[in-house]
Design a protein around this motif. Structure first.
Motif, PDB file in Angstrom:
ATOM      1  N   ARG A  50       2.036  -3.189   0.268  1.00 50.73           N
ATOM      2  CA  ARG A  50       2.315  -3.814   1.557  1.00 50.73           C
ATOM      3  C   ARG A  50       2.737  -5.277   1.414  1.00 50.73           C
ATOM      4  O   ARG A  50       3.074  -5.926   2.404  1.00 50.73           O
ATOM      5  N   ASP A 107       1.571   1.410   8.825  1.00 51.74           N
ATOM      6  CA  ASP A 107       0.147   1.110   8.993  1.00 51.74           C
ATOM      7  C   ASP A 107      -0.662   2.411   9.008  1.00 51.74           C
ATOM      8  O   ASP A 107      -1.734   2.488   8.405  1.00 51.74           O
ATOM      9  N   TYR A 140       0.760  -8.983  16.084  1.00 47.19           N
ATOM     10  CA  TYR A 140       1.601  -7.773  16.121  1.00 47.19           C
ATOM     11  C   TYR A 140       1.873  -7.385  17.572  1.00 47.19           C
ATOM     12  O   TYR A 140       3.010  -7.087  17.946  1.00 47.19           O
ATOM     13  N   ASP A 164       0.914   2.479  19.499  1.00 53.46           N
ATOM     14  CA  ASP A 164       1.823   1.445  19.026  1.00 53.46           C
ATOM     15  C   ASP A 164       1.577   1.120  17.550  1.00 53.46           C
ATOM     16  O   ASP A 164       1.965   0.064  17.061  1.00 53.46           O
ATOM     17  N   ILE A 165       0.929   2.049  16.848  1.00 53.42           N
ATOM     18  CA  ILE A 165       0.625   1.811  15.433  1.00 53.42           C
ATOM     19  C   ILE A 165       1.848   2.208  14.605  1.00 53.42           C
ATOM     20  O   ILE A 165       2.316   3.341  14.674  1.00 53.42           O
ATOM     21  N   HIS A 166       2.366   1.263  13.856  1.00 54.60           N
ATOM     22  CA  HIS A 166       3.552   1.558  13.058  1.00 54.60           C
ATOM     23  C   HIS A 166       3.230   2.586  11.966  1.00 54.60           C
ATOM     24  O   HIS A 166       2.120   2.623  11.439  1.00 54.60           O
ATOM     25  N   LEU A 206      -3.515  -8.196  14.277  1.00 55.78           N
ATOM     26  CA  LEU A 206      -3.201  -7.248  15.356  1.00 55.78           C
ATOM     27  C   LEU A 206      -2.769  -7.990  16.615  1.00 55.78           C
ATOM     28  O   LEU A 206      -1.903  -7.522  17.356  1.00 55.78           O
ATOM     29  N   TYR A 257      -6.484  -5.442   8.293  1.00 55.27           N
ATOM     30  CA  TYR A 257      -6.120  -5.503   9.708  1.00 55.27           C
ATOM     31  C   TYR A 257      -7.068  -6.435  10.479  1.00 55.27           C
ATOM     32  O   TYR A 257      -7.814  -5.995  11.348  1.00 55.27           O
ATOM     33  N   VAL A 290      -7.036   1.043  19.622  1.00 55.43           N
ATOM     34  CA  VAL A 290      -6.299   1.725  20.693  1.00 55.43           C
ATOM     35  C   VAL A 290      -7.327   2.337  21.642  1.00 55.43           C
ATOM     36  O   VAL A 290      -8.152   3.131  21.221  1.00 55.43           O
ATOM     37  N   PHE A 333      -7.074   0.012  14.949  1.00 56.10           N
ATOM     38  CA  PHE A 333      -6.103  -0.711  15.759  1.00 56.10           C
ATOM     39  C   PHE A 333      -6.603  -0.966  17.181  1.00 56.10           C
ATOM     40  O   PHE A 333      -5.860  -1.504  18.012  1.00 56.10           O
TER      41      PHE A 333
END
Lengths: 149, 409
Positions: free
Chosen positions: A129, B347, A15, B342-344, A12, A7, B408, B406
């Motif tokens: 993935r 993921d 995304y 909004d984390i799929h 990100l 990631y 967040v 992520f």
């Protein structure tokens, strides 16, 4: 395997702020890809003039890897000739270990070949993935088959 | 609180680590782990008693047949079937529903008829009916779900008219944990002469089931979601209907006589068990049921309610986390679907896997439900008898980590 390798911030960013999102009004080819096992969807419009991709737009939804891969791909192909796009697809698939061969990333010249797309190389270490990263590229190949008939 | 942690010693895989962390296996709604008792029962059959069933007149075949048929009796007893011959062994839940769709549906449905389903159904209780609808001209109609993710039967009187010939409903959703209103639907359906087909893939493993009290005509379930092996499940049906129903598969073992142009069928249940059945799997299924009966299905359900209550409380601590399912742990199953910021979901599953936590991510074979909820995917945690609170804690820690990865805020 580290999550930081997977990631990367550039992933990100793509995304959350996908580039080239939308559709093309004028002449274009449309292709759709679906990953039935996980439900990820990706759709692509490309406009080709005189053998060069002059515009690209993406739609769909899915995980960060599939959507970032599509966003970066759309940016990368604009302005490239169809031959160059083929070469890019080939390099991407080598990087992802989808096609067998040497990883094309030149550590001495990072970013020289695949640009932002190199950020996706961490995916290679998460085999389940890889199909996420490949979804937009498989869709692009479908679109190109339609372009070239 | 019902603590079943002493059972964990029966499940060798729970001792392993994943990515350097203790395994927290929270995907039992997809498939459960197997206790040594099940493995040993199958191993014993293969080592000491194995031969084909129902045809040999020698000792091993007699022993295999006895093992296979006693598994039938045991599984039938588990769901309180009035007659063990009402229990047909199938490949699994999906195959069991297909048996009814093809065997009953092709003969009894025609243009203008309706098949009533609910929007929480698994693809296994949708797609077979779509295929039969295409063959017969029948039409699919759906019951909605309400704000608490329960099947909305407030408009049942309007939708359930004489056109409806089949009602298909899950007794427990694999996505939301919703407990389907089987009894209410069965009572209403029988008033108009419709049959009721219950998807018991989750309900049979996770709660006490009594087919007579349930009121259904058919119940489908599978072994691998209840400690048993893959490749075997069961269709229970009311004998009268099973006798009328045509077999969906033809072949060996399911006939009384075969001539060049026609055949006659064996009695139920053999009529529906064409070919050599999964013999060791049936024995494993029987052992799984025996294991669950020793634990007690009331204890299984109580333990799951406890864990679900705890998990819902702990998940509520996480900012930006949304749970898709009924709020009351007493009135739902233990499958907990959720999204985080909004984390799929994929993921999330990858990040949790790095923490040793196994969850399912995706549409859970319930795409119509996902479209209804307007979400592409959820992550899902689910439990079984061996699940413990520490695993929920590990999940919660992993979700906090996902927020960090992520970024967040």
């Amino acid at each position: 395997m580290s999550l930081e390798e997977l990631y990367r911030s550039v992933i990100l960013d793509h995304y959350r702020n996908p580039r080239r999102r939308g559709s093309i009004e004028g002449d274009h080819v449309h292709a759709e890809g679906l990953n039935p096992s996980c439900g990820d969807e990706f759709a692509l419009d490309i406009a080709v003039e005189d053998g060069t991709v002059v515009d690209a737009a993406i739609q769909g939804h899915g995980c960060s890897i599939s959507q970032a891969s599509g966003s970066m791909m759309a940016e990368a192909i604009i302005g490239k000739s169809l031959l160059e796009v083929d070469e890019l697809i080939h390099k991407f698939k080598l990087m992802m270990a989808i096609e067998e061969g040497e990883n094309p990333i030149d550590e001495s010249k990072p970013g020289a070949v695949l640009g932002d797309l190199e950020a996706l190389q961490g995916v290679r270490k998460f085999p389940v993935r890889i199909k996420c990263a490949d979804l937009p590229w498989a869709t692009l190949q479908d679109a190109l088959r339609e372009v070239t008939g | 609180m019902t603590d079943l942690r002493h059972l964990r010693k029966d499940f060798p895989v729970l001792e392993r680590t994943v990515n350097g962390k203790p395994l927290a296996f929270l995907d039992s709604a997809a498939s459960t782990q197997k206790p040594v008792q099940v493995l040993e029962a199958m191993d014993d059959l293969y080592r000491n008693h194995y031969a084909n069933v129902h045809r040999g007149s020698y000792q091993l075949s007699i022993e295999s047949t006895a093992a296979y048929e006693s598994a039938r009796v045991r599984v039938a007893d588990f769901i309180k079937a009035p007659d063990p011959n009402e229990l047909v062994f199938t490949k699994g839940t999906t195959a069991a529903i297909n048996h009814v769709a093809y065997g009953w549906g092709l003969d009894n449905l025609s243009a203008g008829d309706r098949i009533l389903l609910t929007k929480v159904e698994h693809h296994a209780n949708i797609v077979p009916w779509q295929i039969i609808a295409r063959h017969t001209g029948a039409e699919l109609v759906y019951l909605d779900i309400d704000e608490d993710f329960q099947v909305d039967i407030s408009s049942l009187d309007d939708i359930l008219d004489e056109r409806v010939k089949v009602v298909g409903v899950t007794a427990m959703s694999n996505v939301t944990g919703t407990i389907g209103p089987v009894r209410e639907l069965a009572d209403a359906a029988h008033q108009i002469g419709a049959i009721v087909v219950v998807d018991g893939a989750q309900a049979v493993p996770h709660s006490p089931v009594n087919v007579s009290e349930m009121g259904a005509d058919f119940l489908a379930f599978g072994a691998h979601k209840m400690l048993g092996p893959t490749g075997i499940g069961a269709l229970w049906g009311r004998m009268e209907l099973l006798e009328q129903m045509e077999p969906a598969e033809g072949g060996g073992e399911m006939i009384t006589d075969v001539r060049l142009h026609e055949s006659t069928w064996a009695p139920v249940p053999q009529k529906f068990e064409a070919g050599t059945p999964p013999i060791a799997e049936a024995v494993g299924f029987g052992a799984a049921v025996e294991y669950l009966q020793k634990v007690g299905m009331d204890a299984v359900r109580t333990h799951e309610i406890d864990l679900t209550r705890y998990a819902l409380q702990r998940l509520a601590e996480i900012p930006d986390l949304t749970v898709y399912g009924p709020a009351d742990p007493d009135n739902r199953g233990g499958a907990i679907s959720f999204t985080l910021a909004d984390i799929h979901a994929h993921d999330l599953a990858t990040i949790l896997d790095q923490e040793g936590v196994a969850v399912r991510a995706g549409h859970h074979c319930a795409k119509p439900l996902m479209r209804h909820l307007e979400i592409p995917a959820t992550a899902r945690a689910s439990f079984y008898v061996y699940s413990i609170r520490e695993e929920v804690d590990q999940l919660v820690d992993g979700l906090h980590h996902a927020r960090e990865v992520f970024g967040v805020a």
